[in-house]
Enzyme design. Sequence first.
Site, mmCIF file in Angstrom:
data_model
loop_
_atom_site.group_PDB
_atom_site.id
_atom_site.type_symbol
_atom_site.label_atom_id
_atom_site.label_comp_id
_atom_site.label_asym_id
_atom_site.label_seq_id
_atom_site.Cartn_x
_atom_site.Cartn_y
_atom_site.Cartn_z
ATOM 1 N N LYS A 150 8.552 -33.479 -12.013
ATOM 2 C CA LYS A 150 7.815 -32.539 -11.179
ATOM 3 C C LYS A 150 8.578 -32.395 -9.877
ATOM 4 C CE LYS A 150 3.653 -30.511 -11.328
ATOM 5 N NZ LYS A 150 2.941 -29.969 -12.476
ATOM 6 N N VAL A 193 -7.116 -18.515 -18.987
ATOM 7 C CA VAL A 193 -7.219 -19.316 -20.212
ATOM 8 C C VAL A 193 -8.626 -19.216 -20.805
ATOM 9 C CG1 VAL A 193 -7.020 -21.629 -21.215
ATOM 10 C CG2 VAL A 193 -5.468 -20.950 -19.378
ATOM 11 N N GLY A 209 -11.293 -17.264 -16.817
ATOM 12 C CA GLY A 209 -10.093 -16.694 -16.200
ATOM 13 C C GLY A 209 -9.021 -16.500 -17.249
HETATM 14 P P1 NAD Z 1 -7.588 -18.925 -13.571
HETATM 15 O O1 NAD Z 1 -7.576 -19.031 -12.094
HETATM 16 O O2 NAD Z 1 -7.031 -17.721 -14.225
HETATM 17 O O3 NAD Z 1 -9.087 -19.115 -14.125
HETATM 18 C C1 NAD Z 1 -9.998 -19.986 -13.597
HETATM 19 C C2 NAD Z 1 -11.342 -19.267 -13.584
HETATM 20 O O4 NAD Z 1 -12.317 -20.195 -13.153
HETATM 21 C C3 NAD Z 1 -11.378 -18.089 -12.632
HETATM 22 O O5 NAD Z 1 -11.914 -16.959 -13.288
HETATM 23 C C4 NAD Z 1 -12.269 -18.581 -11.503
HETATM 24 O O6 NAD Z 1 -13.021 -17.531 -10.895
HETATM 25 C C5 NAD Z 1 -13.165 -19.560 -12.213
HETATM 26 N N1 NAD Z 1 -13.752 -20.570 -11.351
HETATM 27 C C6 NAD Z 1 -13.208 -21.198 -10.277
HETATM 28 N N2 NAD Z 1 -14.075 -22.089 -9.759
HETATM 29 C C7 NAD Z 1 -15.188 -22.034 -10.531
HETATM 30 C C8 NAD Z 1 -16.421 -22.708 -10.509
HETATM 31 N N3 NAD Z 1 -16.704 -23.609 -9.573
HETATM 32 N N4 NAD Z 1 -17.327 -22.409 -11.471
HETATM 33 C C9 NAD Z 1 -17.053 -21.476 -12.420
HETATM 34 N N5 NAD Z 1 -15.902 -20.801 -12.474
HETATM 35 C C10 NAD Z 1 -14.978 -21.065 -11.547
HETATM 36 O O7 NAD Z 1 -6.869 -20.247 -14.094
HETATM 37 P P2 NAD Z 1 -6.361 -20.549 -15.573
HETATM 38 O O8 NAD Z 1 -4.908 -20.315 -15.634
HETATM 39 O O9 NAD Z 1 -7.268 -19.876 -16.562
HETATM 40 O O10 NAD Z 1 -6.580 -22.128 -15.642
HETATM 41 C C11 NAD Z 1 -7.856 -22.675 -15.882
HETATM 42 C C12 NAD Z 1 -7.761 -24.190 -15.912
HETATM 43 O O11 NAD Z 1 -6.864 -24.600 -16.939
HETATM 44 C C13 NAD Z 1 -7.205 -24.808 -14.626
HETATM 45 O O12 NAD Z 1 -7.807 -26.066 -14.422
HETATM 46 C C14 NAD Z 1 -5.731 -24.991 -14.941
HETATM 47 O O13 NAD Z 1 -5.155 -26.023 -14.169
HETATM 48 C C15 NAD Z 1 -5.813 -25.382 -16.402
HETATM 49 N N6 NAD Z 1 -4.573 -25.122 -17.131
HETATM 50 C C16 NAD Z 1 -4.080 -23.858 -17.218
HETATM 51 C C17 NAD Z 1 -2.899 -23.624 -17.925
HETATM 52 C C18 NAD Z 1 -2.332 -22.242 -18.063
HETATM 53 O O14 NAD Z 1 -1.467 -22.034 -18.922
HETATM 54 N N7 NAD Z 1 -2.790 -21.263 -17.294
HETATM 55 C C19 NAD Z 1 -2.235 -24.702 -18.543
HETATM 56 C C20 NAD Z 1 -2.782 -25.996 -18.459
HETATM 57 C C21 NAD Z 1 -3.959 -26.181 -17.740
#
Ligand code: NAD
Length: 352
Positions: free
Chosen positions: A80, A189, A187
Amino acid sequence: MSVFSHTEFSEHQQVSFFSDRESGLKAIVAIHNTNRGPALGGCRMWPYASDEEALRDVLRLSKGMTYKSALANLNLGGGKSVIIGDPRKDKSEKLLRAMGRFLNQLGGAYIAAEDSGTGVDDLRVMGQETDYVAGVNDRIGVDGLVKNGDPSPSTAYGTFMGVRAAVKHQLGRSDLEGLKVAVQGVGNVGYRLAEHLHQSGAKLYVNDIHQAQVDRAVAELGATAVSAKEIVGLDVDVFAPCALGAVINDNSIGQLKAKVVAGAANNQLSEERHGELLKQKGVLYAPDFVINAGGIIDIGLERDGAKPADIQRQLEEIGDTLSEIFIRADRGGLSTSVIANQIAEERFAHNR
Ligand code: NAD
């Protein structure tokens, strides 16, 4: 500031500190382990309050990547990098190029990907100076659409495979018809996971702080909107956290009615002991760093020039690895996260 006696130091192979006066770059790269291959991991830019805070983050996160990549069956190690600074104020082409040149000094032992505070465009700027960046090419994703490096579709597909494996193990069923799933956060994912679940006949309950996302899930996927307070304690089969970390804590475990916790959010357990508490309550937990490894699979394999079908196959292995974890956890009477760590350590203990 100590490194070798730091509480987060865990036999890291290499920790490098870089600074560049002209661009103001201050960065730390931690390579935890390269037994399985080069250390791939995100490059985070964050206004850390102190160098110590940055070091703590990079030590902790790089170790996590070794475990994640080993569990994803990737020929990659864990690393990292952190850039100390405010991405909105301090990021510049000069700074990113300087970071790219520093990556060259590591000779490919570490490969950077996007993370909080950096995006694909930033990695592309670094990529003008170095080959040691990943997830930067436009190509066809597992969903058949052109993507610009965003691994979310793969993360969602891998998570879906994980939900299926968990449901099979815990509820003894291979189909998802009528299965009730609460998705917290729709969101990048979460929404795509909800789409997969919907296509398989699951009944969805969703919550998001962005109303537009909720409205879309209701309109397009027939989901039921529920409040932030309700989502954790709903009478459903699966709770899928896809928003924020630390959602599994003393308070939420008391409310949980779902028999399975399986979602994409990082760091779902507020503390390690919450994995054990879930087990005691009879809830099957799919460890987050196993089920959400689709992103690293996508980025790691893309670098090797893999085709979408190869990536899809490896995403499907997430389900197999989880099944192995669930079986061993049952046999050993240990929590799934403890077993996942054991399996990772078996996989990265020796040079390949
Ligand atoms: P994103 O920001 O696109 O989606 C997150 C969603 O959660 C958003 O729509 C946001 O409005 C909502 N949100 C935030 N706080 C909230 C709450 N308190 N209650 C309800 N909804 C809430 O992010 P993402 O890329 O979809 O990632 C989602 C999770 O998955 C994160 O924890 C991220 O670290 C993890 N993750 C993502 C990836 C990836 O490929 N994008 C890979 C591994 C892990």
